[in-house]
Design a protein around this motif. Sequence first.
Motif, PDB file in Angstrom:
ATOM      1  N   GLY A  80      46.700  53.874  39.029  1.00 11.72           N
ATOM      2  CA  GLY A  80      46.162  52.329  39.319  1.00 11.72           C
ATOM      3  C   GLY A  80      47.457  51.273  39.357  1.00 11.72           C
ATOM      4  N   PHE A  81      47.093  50.137  39.727  1.00 10.67           N
ATOM      5  CA  PHE A  81      48.008  49.167  40.183  1.00 10.67           C
ATOM      6  C   PHE A  81      49.225  49.664  40.990  1.00 10.67           C
ATOM      7  CE2 PHE A  81      46.088  48.765  35.567  1.00 10.67           C
ATOM      8  CZ  PHE A  81      45.367  47.739  36.040  1.00 10.67           C
ATOM      9  N   VAL A  82      50.441  49.264  40.603  1.00  9.24           N
ATOM     10  CA  VAL A  82      51.610  49.934  41.302  1.00  9.24           C
ATOM     11  C   VAL A  82      52.529  50.121  40.054  1.00  9.24           C
ATOM     12  CG1 VAL A  82      53.555  49.997  42.745  1.00  9.24           C
ATOM     13  CG2 VAL A  82      51.495  48.614  43.338  1.00  9.24           C
TER      14      VAL A  82
ATOM     15  N   ALA B 290      58.656  43.207  46.089  1.00 14.22           N
ATOM     16  CA  ALA B 290      58.463  43.884  44.932  1.00 14.22           C
ATOM     17  C   ALA B 290      58.390  45.390  44.889  1.00 14.22           C
ATOM     18  CB  ALA B 290      57.017  43.459  44.027  1.00 14.22           C
ATOM     19  N   PHE B 291      57.639  46.173  45.587  1.00 13.78           N
ATOM     20  CA  PHE B 291      58.006  47.752  45.711  1.00 13.78           C
ATOM     21  C   PHE B 291      57.985  48.035  47.036  1.00 13.78           C
ATOM     22  CE2 PHE B 291      53.389  46.911  46.391  1.00 13.78           C
ATOM     23  CZ  PHE B 291      52.899  47.980  47.435  1.00 13.78           C
ATOM     24  N   GLY B 292      57.912  47.274  48.257  1.00 11.40           N
ATOM     25  CA  GLY B 292      58.156  47.500  49.518  1.00 11.40           C
ATOM     26  C   GLY B 292      59.510  47.490  49.899  1.00 11.40           C
ATOM     27  N   ALA B 293      60.331  46.881  49.133  1.00 13.64           N
ATOM     28  CA  ALA B 293      61.926  47.085  49.381  1.00 13.64           C
ATOM     29  C   ALA B 293      62.434  48.444  49.315  1.00 13.64           C
ATOM     30  CB  ALA B 293      62.470  46.281  48.469  1.00 13.64           C
TER      31      ALA B 293
ATOM     32  N   HIS C 104      60.668  48.373  37.580  1.00 11.60           N
ATOM     33  CA  HIS C 104      59.959  49.338  36.859  1.00 11.60           C
ATOM     34  C   HIS C 104      58.699  49.609  37.540  1.00 11.60           C
ATOM     35  CE1 HIS C 104      58.064  45.075  35.409  1.00 11.60           C
ATOM     36  NE2 HIS C 104      57.423  45.487  36.558  1.00 11.60           N
ATOM     37  N   LYS C 105      58.784  49.500  38.879  1.00 12.97           N
ATOM     38  CA  LYS C 105      57.474  50.161  39.694  1.00 12.97           C
ATOM     39  C   LYS C 105      58.391  51.463  40.150  1.00 12.97           C
ATOM     40  CE  LYS C 105      54.643  46.241  40.541  1.00 12.97           C
ATOM     41  NZ  LYS C 105      54.492  45.120  41.340  1.00 12.97           N
TER      42      LYS C 105
END
Length: 465
Positions: A79-81, A264-267, A293-294
């Motif tokens: 769920g979420f990322v 945020a997480f795409g990097a 933290h992702k």
Amino acid sequence: MHPTLSSDLANIDSLLERTRRHAVEALASLDDRPAALAPPPASIEPLPERGAGLDGALAQFAERWAPGFSGSAGPRYLGFVTGGSTPASLAGDWLTGVYDQNPTAGIDSAAPDLERETVARLRELFGLSEAQQGVFVTGATMSNFVGLALGREWLGERKSVRVFEQGVAALGPVHVLSAVPHSSIYKSLSMLGIGRNAVRKVATLPGREAVDIAALEDALAALNGEPSIVVASAGTVNTVDFDDLQAIYALKARHSFWLHVDAAFGAFAALDPKHAHLVAGLDLADSICIDLHKWLNVPYDAAVQFTRRRDLQVRIFQNSAAYLGAPADNPDFVHLTPENSRRLRALATWFSLAAYGRAGHAEIVTRNIALAQALGRRIGEQAGLRLLAPTRLNVVCFTLEHRPDEARINAYVRAVRDLGDVFITSTVYEGTWGLRVAFTNWRTSEGDIPRIFESLKRALDAVAR
Ligand SMILES: *Cc1c(COP(=O)(O)O)cnc(C)c1O
């Protein structure tokens, strides 16, 4: 010293050993415990007059609270990322509390330099130039908040307003252009006094969540030379689509704007050779948000924030009149972050990067992407389920073929959860209620895919009845 405290101090070795054993058991059972569960009814108990000591506290926690915790650190909480915690990051997190440093000012400890080394290593990990300077914050929301505060101060510079002294009211209306901003952008604008209504949504390309560059150029032109803030997405949460960062940057030749990139997480696409092109041009940004933290898989709460204009950052966050003048070359963190005192949250990241290096972290990213693609293919072929978008990176966005309304989608999320093996979350994509399966955990493996798919199929039966 209170006798319980002094007894805990005397027995710290065996007490921490017992805590360690609890931790090892919790980690060993991660694969078997429910990925998520309906929160059990809470019984909030009052403050004890006489404490139970660490041993007693551990026993109470193990009995009253731990059983109600989700398996969010485990392989099938999708769920979420989210992401979990690598072994080394967990050790680093423990030692953060052991040493309890406050890396705020640089006169008493090497801790601030450890944070600087960690930020420099992250800069290398994401292929950023030395022009990008960074600090640790608690999460991507705070990273976006700092980036937008920098944009606000930059707008002031353009208009000869010292926002950090005069306040945001002196700036007049602020225009924030973005195609698919994350909810935390609105929250940040609210906290910054700019207001949520400042966002002007720009059209996306057909069937995409990436900004239409021509529409962005039109929106910039309509501002008649008024400087603005452009928020680009490097990884939207629903379909992990990427704005064309180089094309946006090229618009700076004709328009005046601060470019903030929410990566945020795409990097982490930068770590996978097949997908690194998606973040080409990330370094061109004026400010960048990256969560740790992702997809780095360090414990909550950690993110990094980069900018090319550290001088503006010192103006905004300086905590001493002495710093109203020219900023020092190497300002203390107290003058750079929203917090003053703060934990050495860089240590968990330092440990993980030292332990696994670029290759270790790249393998997690590449594996997670492959798993998402594999699940996406299965969902695409399954009767009763329908993909809402191609699986571009690590998130599968799909819906129920029949009646995908809010009630049914939420019932489906609960049905998946109550089967105990998997957790996924709902969303709305282009007006349609849907579901997201996000792969970011370092533990998730190929063997999990049949289990995940089986849960998704069985939940389908549950909502059909
Ligand atoms: C998760 C996320 C955020 C917010 O991150 P937090 O760590 O929850 O504060 C912002 N932007 C994007 C694109 C995200 O995925």
